[in-house]
Write a protein that holds these residues in place. Structure first.
Motif, mmCIF file in Angstrom:
data_model
loop_
_atom_site.group_PDB
_atom_site.id
_atom_site.type_symbol
_atom_site.label_atom_id
_atom_site.label_comp_id
_atom_site.label_asym_id
_atom_site.label_seq_id
_atom_site.Cartn_x
_atom_site.Cartn_y
_atom_site.Cartn_z
ATOM 1 N N ILE A 126 82.906 19.546 21.441
ATOM 2 C CA ILE A 126 81.719 19.855 20.506
ATOM 3 C C ILE A 126 81.004 21.123 20.942
ATOM 4 N N ASN A 129 83.598 24.307 22.533
ATOM 5 C CA ASN A 129 84.160 25.373 21.566
ATOM 6 C C ASN A 129 85.043 26.359 21.936
ATOM 7 N N ARG A 133 83.683 34.097 26.241
ATOM 8 C CA ARG A 133 82.772 35.225 26.458
ATOM 9 C C ARG A 133 81.150 34.370 26.249
ATOM 10 N N ARG B 25 85.887 20.738 12.373
ATOM 11 C CA ARG B 25 85.481 21.779 13.382
ATOM 12 C C ARG B 25 86.725 22.634 13.337
ATOM 13 N N LYS B 48 79.633 35.844 21.034
ATOM 14 C CA LYS B 48 80.851 35.193 20.322
ATOM 15 C C LYS B 48 80.626 33.943 20.120
ATOM 16 N N HIS B 49 79.671 33.176 20.774
ATOM 17 C CA HIS B 49 79.686 31.634 20.563
ATOM 18 C C HIS B 49 77.958 31.636 20.217
ATOM 19 N N GLN B 51 74.925 28.334 19.564
ATOM 20 C CA GLN B 51 74.722 26.662 19.733
ATOM 21 C C GLN B 51 73.862 26.750 18.406
ATOM 22 N N VAL B 90 73.676 19.074 17.653
ATOM 23 C CA VAL B 90 73.876 20.434 18.495
ATOM 24 C C VAL B 90 75.450 20.611 18.444
ATOM 25 N N THR B 91 75.990 21.684 17.771
ATOM 26 C CA THR B 91 77.280 22.063 18.049
ATOM 27 C C THR B 91 77.515 23.551 18.498
ATOM 28 N N THR B 92 78.349 23.662 19.236
ATOM 29 C CA THR B 92 78.627 25.253 19.618
ATOM 30 C C THR B 92 79.678 25.744 18.747
ATOM 31 N N VAL B 93 79.594 26.993 17.994
ATOM 32 C CA VAL B 93 80.497 27.481 17.264
ATOM 33 C C VAL B 93 80.939 28.882 17.375
ATOM 34 N N GLU B 94 81.888 29.314 17.070
ATOM 35 C CA GLU B 94 82.324 30.697 17.114
ATOM 36 C C GLU B 94 81.919 31.601 16.230
ATOM 37 N N LYS B 106 82.925 29.304 12.795
ATOM 38 C CA LYS B 106 84.351 28.183 13.030
ATOM 39 C C LYS B 106 83.803 27.212 14.048
ATOM 40 N N GLY B 107 84.142 25.860 13.742
ATOM 41 C CA GLY B 107 83.586 24.908 14.405
ATOM 42 C C GLY B 107 82.387 24.151 14.081
ATOM 43 N N ASP B 109 80.429 21.236 12.457
ATOM 44 C CA ASP B 109 80.698 19.742 11.914
ATOM 45 C C ASP B 109 79.342 19.424 10.937
ATOM 46 N N PRO B 121 72.140 31.750 21.411
ATOM 47 C CA PRO B 121 73.556 32.173 21.924
ATOM 48 C C PRO B 121 73.982 31.063 23.021
ATOM 49 N N TYR B 122 75.326 30.777 23.015
ATOM 50 C CA TYR B 122 75.730 29.837 24.182
ATOM 51 C C TYR B 122 75.676 30.325 25.664
#
Lengths: 135, 135
Positions: A126, A129, A133, B25, B48-49, B51, B90-94, B106-107, B109, B121-122
């Protein structure tokens, strides 16, 4: 909007005022869980890393675009600034030890007295992912 | 306690009802950012990722100790159950693409209509915390 949340605990830290979050994450601190929520910690020792959700309780106001601590101007949603429309913080910490209602953790960038709203076990699925980068 | 937050946007997803988050996801979805918050996306394409912090808006009540979807009973703070004292996800997505006020990701849920409270930003430094073992 008003969101109904519960303060499940409070941070006990050597840092009494907001400082350099990078420095803060080098130290251990404690999360004192409220007595009524202690049962929610059952088997938390099985996890080495927790995601701690806390309230940026000293944050007042926000700018949609502003300077960051390091680097050029960015939108607030492309920044980790504590001054945000929703003053919610998320940090992954290492769980060093749990003793009754006290979680001793390393890596928490929250000052003494910060209200903690939630803890979740870190999940590669979760939270990572497939990150390649990042900042 | 009541926490003052802002709904910065809403999820547009093929999933209309809560389902298997692992399946959710695998797909792309969109986050439609409210017009008044669009400036906060400035330079978000550099990451790119992201949260994504969202409200478990269909979650009602919680148990401090309960069964998990997979595995034995655990405390709620050792689980990712949507039924929590503070219903914050909390979910990390692309980040696939940003087009004006729409983030294609993407990702995520989160079901269709989910209120989004924040995007950050992640950061390996803050979110990964040298994770070696996890769920």
């Amino acid at each position: 909007m008003m969101l109904e949340v519960r303060k499940i605990g409070e941070v006990k830290s050597r840092f009494k005022e907001p400082g350099d979050p990078y420095e803060m994450r080098q130290y251990e601190s404690e999360i004192i869980i409220e007595t009524e929520f202690v049962d929610g910690l059952y088997k938390i020792e099985d996890y080495k890393h927790l995601q701690i959700i806390f309230h940026f309780h000293q944050s007042v106001g926000y700018k949609l675009i502003g300077p960051r601590r390091y680097g050029p101007e960015r939108g607030v949603f492309a920044s980790r600034s504590p001054k945000r429309p929703s003053p919610i913080a998320v940090t992954t910490v290492e769980l060093i030890e749990r003793k009754d209602n006290v979680l001793r953790v390393k890596g928490l960038d929250a000052i003494d007295g910060t209200p903690v709203l939630d803890s979740k076990p870190y999940s590669h699925e979760i939270d990572k992912n497939k990150v390649e980068r990042s900042i």
